[in-house]
Design an enzyme around this catalytic site. Structure first.
Site, short mmCIF file in Angstrom:
data_model
loop_
_atom_site.label_atom_id
_atom_site.label_comp_id
_atom_site.label_asym_id
_atom_site.label_seq_id
_atom_site.Cartn_x
_atom_site.Cartn_y
_atom_site.Cartn_z
N LYS A 279 0.63 -1.13 0.05
CA LYS A 279 0.02 0.23 -0.15
C LYS A 279 0.96 1.34 0.06
CE LYS A 279 -3.74 -1.84 2.96
NZ LYS A 279 -4.79 -1.79 2.32
N ARG A 353 -10.23 -11.60 2.17
CA ARG A 353 -11.14 -12.60 1.54
C ARG A 353 -10.50 -14.34 1.62
NH1 ARG A 353 -11.57 -9.35 -3.97
NH2 ARG A 353 -11.01 -7.92 -2.07
#
Length: 505
Positions: A279, A353
Site C-alpha cells: 500500500k 477474503r
C-alpha cells in the site's frame, strides 16, 4: 524467546444504575433530558428540589440558541445548594437513535465528574431507554497510552430516573452490555499493532471467553498447516508473528439438537501493509483496525450469555498479519483453501477474503450451521458505493437473513444497505489456473462478495463489508474519532433478538 502477550484490560465503564423515584439528595450535577414535547413529567418536582424553575430555564436557554435536537446541550451553573449545575440535553422526538445520541452527549459532559443524576422522560419505551444507556457507554469511550495529560476519565457514576416508581433496570442493563460490545470492539481496533498480533488477539479472546462462560479453541501455525488452512497461512507467511484461527462457542442452557445454530466469521488482519502489493503510506495508516470484523465477533460472543441468547453461536476469527518479506506470498501464487478449493492470487492486498474463505469453508464442512455470516473491513470500494458513516454493505443469499440483519442495523444504529450479487459478474474473478482469482478490475465490493459466496455453499449466508462505517472522522454522537468497532452492536442485537432465524430457509 516467545514474546509475552500483555493482558487485556477489561473496560472500566461508568457505573450506571436505574433508581425508581427522584433521589432525595442526588449528585452535584443534574442532567435533564428534553424532547420535542418539552421537559419530563417529573421536572417540576425536580426543579423544586434543585431550587430552580426548569421551565423558565429551558425558555431562557432556547432564547440563547439551545434546541431539543438529539445531543444538543446547555449547561447552567447554580450558585447555592448541594447541586452545582444543571445540564439540559436534547432528545429530539425520542427515538432510540436520538436517545443514544443524547446518552453519548451526557457521557462526554460527565467525563471527570464523580456523579451525575439524569432525569429522562417518563414512559419512553424499553428500546429507547436501552439506546440511552448504550449512548452513555459509547460516549464514554477513551483509549490512550499517554503518560501525562491523559485527559478526563469517564464519569464515576450515573443515576438514571424518570421520577416514577417503575423499575426499568432491565432495559438499562441490556443497553450497558450492548454498549460494552461496541467499546470492546473499538478497544481491539484501536490497540496499536506493535502490541496486537494474532497471538495477542487469541489471548484476548480466551480471556473474554472465560468471562462469558464460553468454550474456546485456538489453532497455531503448526495446527493450521496440519488441517489445511491455506488462505490464513498464505497471508501470514510474510510476518515473523504467525497466524491464528480462533474458535469461540456459545451454547444456551437447555440447548438440544434442534436449537438453531449460527456461525460468525470475522476478518482478523492485525496489520495490513498490503504485502508485496504494498500500500502507499497514506493508505497504510489506520490499518491496525483491519481486524475490526474479528474484534466485533469476539466482543459479540462475550455478551451472549449475559443477554440470554437463545441460539447456539460459534465465532471464528481468521487472524494474520499481512507483511512483505522474503517469505511473503506473491501475486500469481495459487492457494489451496480448507476443503480444497483453489485461488490464484493477483493482489496480495486482497488478503481479507483469503482468510475468510478458510473460515467459511470450515464452517460449512465441519459445523453445518443454519446460517452463516462473515464480517470484515473488506474493501475500499464499499466506501465509494456507500460513502462514510451512514451505511455498511450487506450481501446475502437469503432474503429473510438479509431482513433480520438490516432490522438489527436499524435498532443498533449500525445501518446496512443491501447490495446485489449478480451472477453476470462471476466471470470477472474466473481464471484457467484455479477455481477463482482473489481480485479483479470490476466492481470491487461485489466481486469480493462473489468470491466469498462460493465458499458458503448452500448455507444461508450474509457478508457484511463494513469498511464504510469502521472509522469516524470526528467525535459525533455515539462515535469517537477513530475506530468505531463496527458490527459488534449490530450482531449482538440480532443474535439476542426473540427469533434471529425467523423465516430463514
Amino acid at each position: 524467546m516467545a514474546r509475552r502477550s500483555a493482558k487485556f484490560v477489561f473496560p472500566t465503564l461508568p457505573a450506571v444504575a436505574w433508581q425508581p423515584g427522584l433521589p432525595v439528595h442526588g449528585a452535584p450535577t443534574w442532567v435533564v433530558v428534553v424532547g420535542e414535547a418539552g421537559l419530563p413529567a417529573a421536572a417540576k418536582e425536580a426543579g423544586e428540589r434543585l431550587g430552580v424553575d426548569l421551565d423558565r430555564l429551558l425558555e431562557v436557554q432556547r432564547d440563547t440558541g439551545f434546541s431539543t435536537s438529539a445531543g444538543a446541550t446547555a449547561a447552567y451553573p447554580l450558585l447555592s445548594g448541594e447541586v452545582s449545575e444543571v445540564l439540559l440535553v436534547g432528545a429530539g422526538s425520542g427515538t432510540s437513535a436520538e436517545l443514544r445520541h443524547a446518552g453519548a452527549a451526557v457521557a462526554r459532559f460527565g467525563r471527570g465528574k464523580d456523579e451525575l443524576t439524569t432525569l429522562v422522560a417518563e414512559g419512553i419505551d424499553a428500546e429507547a431507554l436501552q439506546g440511552f444507556a448504550e449512548g452513555l457507554v459509547l460516549g464514554s469511550f477513551t483509549y490512550t497510552l499517554k503518560t501525562v495529560d491523559a485527559g478526563q476519565p469517564v464519569a464515576g457514576r450515573i443515576t438514571l430516573t424518570d421520577g416514577s416508581d417503575a423499575d426499568r433496570s432491565d432495559a438499562v442493563d441490556r443497553g450497558l452490555v450492548v454498549g460494552r460490545t461496541g467499546w470492546l470492539a473499538r478497544q481491539f481496533a484501536t490497540t496499536p499493532s506493535n502490541e496486537k498480533d494474532p497471538a495477542w488477539l487469541a489471548a484476548r479472546a480466551t480471556e473474554l471467553a472465560a468471562h462469558g462462560g464460553l468454550e474456546v479453541k485456538v489453532w497455531d501455525e503448526k495446527q493450521l498447516v496440519a488441517d489445511g488452512f491455506g488462505g490464513i497461512l498464505a497471508v501470514g507467511k510474510g510476518s515473523t508473528r504467525p497466524p491464528r484461527l480462533i474458535r469461540i462457542d456459545y451454547t444456551p442452557e437447555g440447548a438440544g439438537p434442534d436449537t438453531p445454530y449460527v456461525v460468525l466469521v470475522g476478518k482478523g488482519i492485525t496489520y495490513d501493509t498490503g504485502g508485496l502489493s504494498l500500500k502507499p503510506r497514506e493508505s497504510m495508516v489506520s490499518m491496525k483496525r483491519d481486524m475490526t470484523g474479528g474484534g466485533s465477533v469476539i466482543a459479540t460472543m462475550s455478551a451472549l450469555r449475559e443477554l440470554g441468547a437463545k441460539i447456539r453461536v460459534t465465532g471464528l476469527v481468521c487472524s494474520a498479519e499481512n507483511m512483505p518479506s522474503g517469505t511473503a506470498y506473491r501475486p500469481d501464487d495459487v492457494i489451496r483453501h480448507y476443503g480444497g478449493r483453489t485461488t490464484e492470487v493477483k493482489n496480495t492486498d486482497a488478503e481479507g477474503r483469503l482468510v475468510l474463505a478458510d473460515g467459511l469453508a470450515y464452517a460449512v464442512q465441519e459445523l453445518k450451521p443454519d446460517a452463516l455470516v462473515d464480517i470484515a473491513t473488506l474493501t475500499g470500494a464499499i466506501k465509494v458505493s456507500l460513502g462514510a458513516m451512514l451505511y455498511g454493505g450487506l450481501f446475502a443469499t437469503d432474503d429473510a437473513l438479509a431482513g433480520q440483519l438490516a432490522a438489527a442495523g436499524e435498532v443498533s444504529g449500525e445501518r446496512l444497505w443491501r447490495m446485489p450479487l449478480p451472477a453476470e459478474y462471476a466471470d470477472l474473478i474466473s481464471t484457467p489456473i484455479a477455481d477463482s482469482v482473489n481480485s479483479s478490475k470490476g466492481p470491487g465490493s461485489i466481486t469480493a462478495a462473489l468470491f466469498l459466496k462460493a465458499f458458503a455453499g448452500d448455507v444461508p449466508w450474509a457478508h457484511l463489508d463494513l469498511s464504510s462505517i469502521a472509522e469516524s472522522p470526528r467525535d459525533e454522537y455515539e462515535y469517537s474519532v477513530g475506530a468505531t468497532g463496527a458490527g459488534a452492536r449490530l450482531l449482538t442485537t440480532w443474535l439476542t433478538s426473540e427469533d434471529p432465524l425467523a423465516g430463514i430457509a
